[in-house]
Design a protein around this motif. Sequence first.
Motif: not given
Length: 244
Positions: A1-24
């Motif tokens: 997967m393209d590096e920029q696309l990966t970073q866009d996905i990782f830092h998108s609002p929905g994924v950021r919210a999932l990251r916060a939920d998983l960490a919690l």
Amino acid sequence: MDEQLTQDIFHSPGVRALRADLALALRAAAHHGLGEGVCNHFSVALPDHGGLFLLNPRGLQWREVQAHDIVLVDDAGRRLAGAHEIEPTAMFIHAAVHRVANKACVMHAHMPYATALTLTQARSLDTTLSQNAMRFHGRIAVDAAYNGLALDAEEGERIACAIQGADIVFLGNHGVIVCGARVDHAFDDLYYLERACMVQVLAHSTGLPLARVQPAIAARVAAQAGTERVQSELFFASLRRSLR
């Protein structure tokens, strides 16, 4: 997967919210004594990106995991984003359960009381005992064939196949896997599963005969509990307020 696309996905609002939920969820599990050193792992699939999922990193205790520690992984075991390494058994178990069992959120733990029951002949929770146990009636599978550490894809797939449509699998001589459609729902099940296992172990320790309900009653309670997911969401919201 393209590096920029990966970073866009990782830092998108929905994924950021999932990251916060998983960490919690990880910190909450540690708060309630469900963690074990730097072992065990939680993951959640990205709904709009097939084959990608978020996973807690290697080497951190659950109580210290924050959203920025969560890593993005593909189903081939490659870390696509995140600062930390991934633990091999986490990769093999979670990649297989997401892919083979088609589960959105996967929580694997060696919780003390649930793990204690995996050491018994029954290998599992009796869902005709406590009310908390009844919520899991008809939702549990058992993998009694302990086969060592999950250090290859074949063992991960064997464990995933044992789930057979269930939400929870008791892994003989090992621990449990709890699956759910959402992080908050899966965490609620993880928490109440351990509570139910604890009460069963305590009841057995009295040496007194145990009073079971009819399976039809347990099935009715399970159906009732399935309509009360607002409780799961409220519990998780309270954890968000109280844990940092």
